[in-house]
Design a protein around this motif. Sequence first.
Motif, PDB file in Angstrom:
ATOM      1  N   PRO A  10      34.714 -40.284   6.859  1.00  0.00           N
ATOM      2  CA  PRO A  10      35.406 -40.696   5.796  1.00  0.00           C
ATOM      3  C   PRO A  10      35.474 -42.308   5.402  1.00  0.00           C
ATOM      4  CG  PRO A  10      36.495 -39.233   6.935  1.00  0.00           C
ATOM      5  CD  PRO A  10      35.313 -39.435   7.732  1.00  0.00           C
ATOM      6  N   GLY A  11      35.391 -43.221   6.622  1.00  0.00           N
ATOM      7  CA  GLY A  11      35.262 -44.433   6.528  1.00  0.00           C
ATOM      8  C   GLY A  11      34.034 -44.880   5.667  1.00  0.00           C
ATOM      9  N   LEU A  12      32.721 -44.315   6.165  1.00  0.00           N
ATOM     10  CA  LEU A  12      31.560 -44.614   5.793  1.00  0.00           C
ATOM     11  C   LEU A  12      31.616 -44.137   4.137  1.00  0.00           C
ATOM     12  CD1 LEU A  12      28.717 -45.987   6.391  1.00  0.00           C
ATOM     13  CD2 LEU A  12      28.084 -43.809   7.184  1.00  0.00           C
ATOM     14  N   VAL A  13      32.068 -43.188   4.092  1.00  0.00           N
ATOM     15  CA  VAL A  13      32.128 -42.635   2.600  1.00  0.00           C
ATOM     16  C   VAL A  13      32.848 -43.682   1.567  1.00  0.00           C
ATOM     17  CG1 VAL A  13      33.090 -40.854   0.976  1.00  0.00           C
ATOM     18  CG2 VAL A  13      31.992 -40.070   3.126  1.00  0.00           C
ATOM     19  N   ALA A  14      33.965 -44.074   2.218  1.00  0.00           N
ATOM     20  CA  ALA A  14      34.814 -44.812   1.302  1.00  0.00           C
ATOM     21  C   ALA A  14      34.000 -46.314   1.157  1.00  0.00           C
ATOM     22  CB  ALA A  14      36.208 -45.290   1.978  1.00  0.00           C
ATOM     23  N   SER A  15      33.515 -46.811   2.389  1.00  0.00           N
ATOM     24  CA  SER A  15      32.732 -48.132   1.965  1.00  0.00           C
ATOM     25  C   SER A  15      31.442 -48.127   1.411  1.00  0.00           C
ATOM     26  CB  SER A  15      32.413 -48.655   3.339  1.00  0.00           C
ATOM     27  OG  SER A  15      31.467 -47.874   4.202  1.00  0.00           O
ATOM     28  N   THR A  16      30.934 -46.989   1.264  1.00  0.00           N
ATOM     29  CA  THR A  16      29.585 -46.547   0.467  1.00  0.00           C
ATOM     30  C   THR A  16      30.083 -46.626  -1.121  1.00  0.00           C
ATOM     31  OG1 THR A  16      28.598 -45.648   2.189  1.00  0.00           O
ATOM     32  CG2 THR A  16      27.572 -45.129   0.062  1.00  0.00           C
ATOM     33  N   LEU A  17      31.004 -45.847  -1.444  1.00  0.00           N
ATOM     34  CA  LEU A  17      31.277 -45.750  -2.682  1.00  0.00           C
ATOM     35  C   LEU A  17      32.027 -46.994  -3.143  1.00  0.00           C
ATOM     36  CD1 LEU A  17      32.116 -43.752  -4.876  1.00  0.00           C
ATOM     37  CD2 LEU A  17      34.235 -43.271  -3.935  1.00  0.00           C
ATOM     38  N   LEU A  18      32.610 -47.814  -2.527  1.00  0.00           N
ATOM     39  CA  LEU A  18      33.259 -49.196  -2.666  1.00  0.00           C
ATOM     40  C   LEU A  18      32.124 -50.077  -2.834  1.00  0.00           C
ATOM     41  CD1 LEU A  18      36.689 -49.128  -0.884  1.00  0.00           C
ATOM     42  CD2 LEU A  18      36.173 -48.539  -3.353  1.00  0.00           C
ATOM     43  N   ASP A  19      30.895 -49.864  -2.618  1.00  0.00           N
ATOM     44  CA  ASP A  19      29.805 -50.884  -2.481  1.00  0.00           C
ATOM     45  C   ASP A  19      29.267 -51.323  -3.826  1.00  0.00           C
ATOM     46  OD1 ASP A  19      27.525 -52.666  -2.080  1.00  0.00           O
ATOM     47  OD2 ASP A  19      26.676 -51.091  -0.587  1.00  0.00           O
ATOM     48  N   PRO A  20      29.465 -52.541  -4.503  1.00  0.00           N
ATOM     49  CA  PRO A  20      29.175 -52.896  -5.505  1.00  0.00           C
ATOM     50  C   PRO A  20      27.403 -52.317  -5.512  1.00  0.00           C
ATOM     51  CG  PRO A  20      29.936 -54.692  -4.709  1.00  0.00           C
ATOM     52  CD  PRO A  20      30.234 -53.786  -3.891  1.00  0.00           C
ATOM     53  N   LEU A  21      26.563 -52.608  -4.816  1.00  0.00           N
ATOM     54  CA  LEU A  21      25.285 -52.385  -4.965  1.00  0.00           C
ATOM     55  C   LEU A  21      25.067 -51.063  -5.136  1.00  0.00           C
ATOM     56  CD1 LEU A  21      23.655 -54.844  -2.282  1.00  0.00           C
ATOM     57  CD2 LEU A  21      23.578 -54.997  -4.903  1.00  0.00           C
ATOM     58  N   VAL A  22      25.688 -49.996  -4.630  1.00  0.00           N
ATOM     59  CA  VAL A  22      25.590 -48.485  -4.686  1.00  0.00           C
ATOM     60  C   VAL A  22      25.877 -48.221  -6.243  1.00  0.00           C
ATOM     61  CG1 VAL A  22      26.436 -46.328  -4.051  1.00  0.00           C
ATOM     62  CG2 VAL A  22      25.481 -47.973  -2.167  1.00  0.00           C
ATOM     63  N   ALA A  23      26.878 -48.868  -6.611  1.00  0.00           N
ATOM     64  CA  ALA A  23      27.472 -48.511  -7.962  1.00  0.00           C
ATOM     65  C   ALA A  23      26.414 -48.885  -9.005  1.00  0.00           C
ATOM     66  CB  ALA A  23      28.827 -49.206  -8.332  1.00  0.00           C
ATOM     67  N   TYR A  24      25.882 -50.262  -8.973  1.00  0.00           N
ATOM     68  CA  TYR A  24      25.099 -50.892  -9.682  1.00  0.00           C
ATOM     69  C   TYR A  24      23.593 -49.968  -9.611  1.00  0.00           C
ATOM     70  CZ  TYR A  24      21.674 -54.197 -11.774  1.00  0.00           C
ATOM     71  OH  TYR A  24      20.643 -54.563 -12.580  1.00  0.00           O
ATOM     72  N   ARG A  25      22.984 -49.453  -8.349  1.00  0.00           N
ATOM     73  CA  ARG A  25      21.944 -48.945  -8.501  1.00  0.00           C
ATOM     74  C   ARG A  25      22.020 -47.739  -9.111  1.00  0.00           C
ATOM     75  NH1 ARG A  25      21.007 -50.699  -2.964  1.00  0.00           N
ATOM     76  NH2 ARG A  25      22.031 -49.014  -2.275  1.00  0.00           N
ATOM     77  N   ASN A  26      23.185 -46.935  -9.040  1.00  0.00           N
ATOM     78  CA  ASN A  26      23.417 -45.570  -9.415  1.00  0.00           C
ATOM     79  C   ASN A  26      23.950 -45.382 -10.843  1.00  0.00           C
ATOM     80  OD1 ASN A  26      22.503 -43.475  -7.242  1.00  0.00           O
ATOM     81  ND2 ASN A  26      23.665 -45.169  -6.178  1.00  0.00           N
ATOM     82  N   GLY A  27      24.226 -46.674 -11.430  1.00  0.00           N
ATOM     83  CA  GLY A  27      24.810 -46.688 -12.781  1.00  0.00           C
ATOM     84  C   GLY A  27      26.270 -46.188 -13.032  1.00  0.00           C
TER      85      GLY A  27
ATOM     86  N   ALA B  37      22.294 -46.582  15.096  1.00  0.00           N
ATOM     87  CA  ALA B  37      22.750 -45.320  15.499  1.00  0.00           C
ATOM     88  C   ALA B  37      24.011 -45.081  14.817  1.00  0.00           C
ATOM     89  CB  ALA B  37      22.760 -45.246  16.899  1.00  0.00           C
ATOM     90  N   ALA B  38      25.048 -45.814  14.834  1.00  0.00           N
ATOM     91  CA  ALA B  38      26.399 -45.421  14.191  1.00  0.00           C
ATOM     92  C   ALA B  38      26.438 -45.247  12.881  1.00  0.00           C
ATOM     93  CB  ALA B  38      27.237 -46.846  14.451  1.00  0.00           C
ATOM     94  N   ALA B  39      25.432 -45.884  11.992  1.00  0.00           N
ATOM     95  CA  ALA B  39      25.334 -45.568  10.444  1.00  0.00           C
ATOM     96  C   ALA B  39      24.522 -44.134  10.521  1.00  0.00           C
ATOM     97  CB  ALA B  39      24.499 -46.478   9.779  1.00  0.00           C
ATOM     98  N   LEU B  40      23.636 -43.903  11.307  1.00  0.00           N
ATOM     99  CA  LEU B  40      23.081 -42.503  11.151  1.00  0.00           C
ATOM    100  C   LEU B  40      23.892 -41.202  11.459  1.00  0.00           C
ATOM    101  CD1 LEU B  40      20.228 -41.471  10.571  1.00  0.00           C
ATOM    102  CD2 LEU B  40      19.520 -41.745  12.802  1.00  0.00           C
ATOM    103  N   ARG B  41      24.845 -41.636  12.677  1.00  0.00           N
ATOM    104  CA  ARG B  41      25.910 -40.711  12.864  1.00  0.00           C
ATOM    105  C   ARG B  41      26.891 -40.528  11.850  1.00  0.00           C
ATOM    106  NH1 ARG B  41      25.747 -42.181  17.524  1.00  0.00           N
ATOM    107  NH2 ARG B  41      27.437 -44.010  17.502  1.00  0.00           N
ATOM    108  N   GLY B  42      27.146 -41.592  11.340  1.00  0.00           N
ATOM    109  CA  GLY B  42      28.304 -41.303  10.290  1.00  0.00           C
ATOM    110  C   GLY B  42      27.524 -40.542   9.093  1.00  0.00           C
ATOM    111  N   TYR B  43      26.346 -40.771   8.591  1.00  0.00           N
ATOM    112  CA  TYR B  43      25.898 -40.234   7.567  1.00  0.00           C
ATOM    113  C   TYR B  43      25.743 -38.613   7.885  1.00  0.00           C
ATOM    114  CZ  TYR B  43      24.196 -44.590   5.218  1.00  0.00           C
ATOM    115  OH  TYR B  43      24.116 -45.908   4.981  1.00  0.00           O
ATOM    116  N   ARG B  44      25.315 -38.350   9.160  1.00  0.00           N
ATOM    117  CA  ARG B  44      25.390 -36.855   9.573  1.00  0.00           C
ATOM    118  C   ARG B  44      26.559 -36.201   9.561  1.00  0.00           C
ATOM    119  NH1 ARG B  44      23.613 -37.125  15.099  1.00  0.00           N
ATOM    120  NH2 ARG B  44      25.889 -36.885  15.282  1.00  0.00           N
ATOM    121  N   ASP B  45      27.616 -37.006   9.939  1.00  0.00           N
ATOM    122  CA  ASP B  45      29.069 -36.375  10.304  1.00  0.00           C
ATOM    123  C   ASP B  45      29.982 -36.527   9.021  1.00  0.00           C
ATOM    124  OD1 ASP B  45      28.167 -35.649  12.662  1.00  0.00           O
ATOM    125  OD2 ASP B  45      28.931 -37.437  13.807  1.00  0.00           O
ATOM    126  N   ASN B  46      29.361 -37.072   8.344  1.00  0.00           N
ATOM    127  CA  ASN B  46      30.257 -37.194   6.591  1.00  0.00           C
ATOM    128  C   ASN B  46      31.536 -37.995   7.084  1.00  0.00           C
ATOM    129  OD1 ASN B  46      28.472 -35.868   5.004  1.00  0.00           O
ATOM    130  ND2 ASN B  46      29.220 -34.054   5.962  1.00  0.00           N
TER     131      ASN B  46
END
Length: 179
Positions: free
Chosen positions: A83-100, A72-81
């Motif tokens: 900032p901590g979840l944005v930073a951790s998502t952007l710094l995640d190496p798997l997200v960077a690899y998948r999106n090139g 529920a916390a992740a879903l709420r974080g995605y819905r509310d944008n």
Amino acid sequence: MLPWTVRRTRLPLLSLRCVDCASASATTGEGRFRVNANGKLLDVWLLARCVRCDRTSKLTVRSRVPVGSLDAAALRGYRDNDPGLVASTLLDPLVAYRNGFALDWTGAWRLLGPAVPLDGGWPVRVEVGFDDPVPVRPDRLIAQGLGLSRGEVTRRVKCDVSLRRATSLGFSFTVLAGD
């Protein structure tokens, strides 16, 4: 021993080619997610904007995941944008690899700490810590902190990590007397 700290000042730019203007940089700005539900499956994207033409691109964060598999916390974080979840998502190496894309940290960090007295007693020991996982080359960081050239840093500094390999982990170094 003198303490230095490396702190992130903003989110890094993305090295991502724009399909409209062929610019090589994008930004997430303040960070916004797009969430799309298709039945009981969910897609989540992080929106990135070209720095030259403002075209928006979607970076896949989650694709076709069952809604019940997200807490529920992740879903709420995605819905509310969140900032901590944005930073951790952007710094995640798997997200960077998948999106090139790669992260461009130029100008996205600063060095905090006391000045090192270059005219005083030798040697001087400095401990470097990282508040955020900002990859920096120790020779560039030390040169900036001491106000020396990188060549001078190579001659005068003894370090417990490679000076020319980027690191985001704490390290220490010793400044020796000049010639």
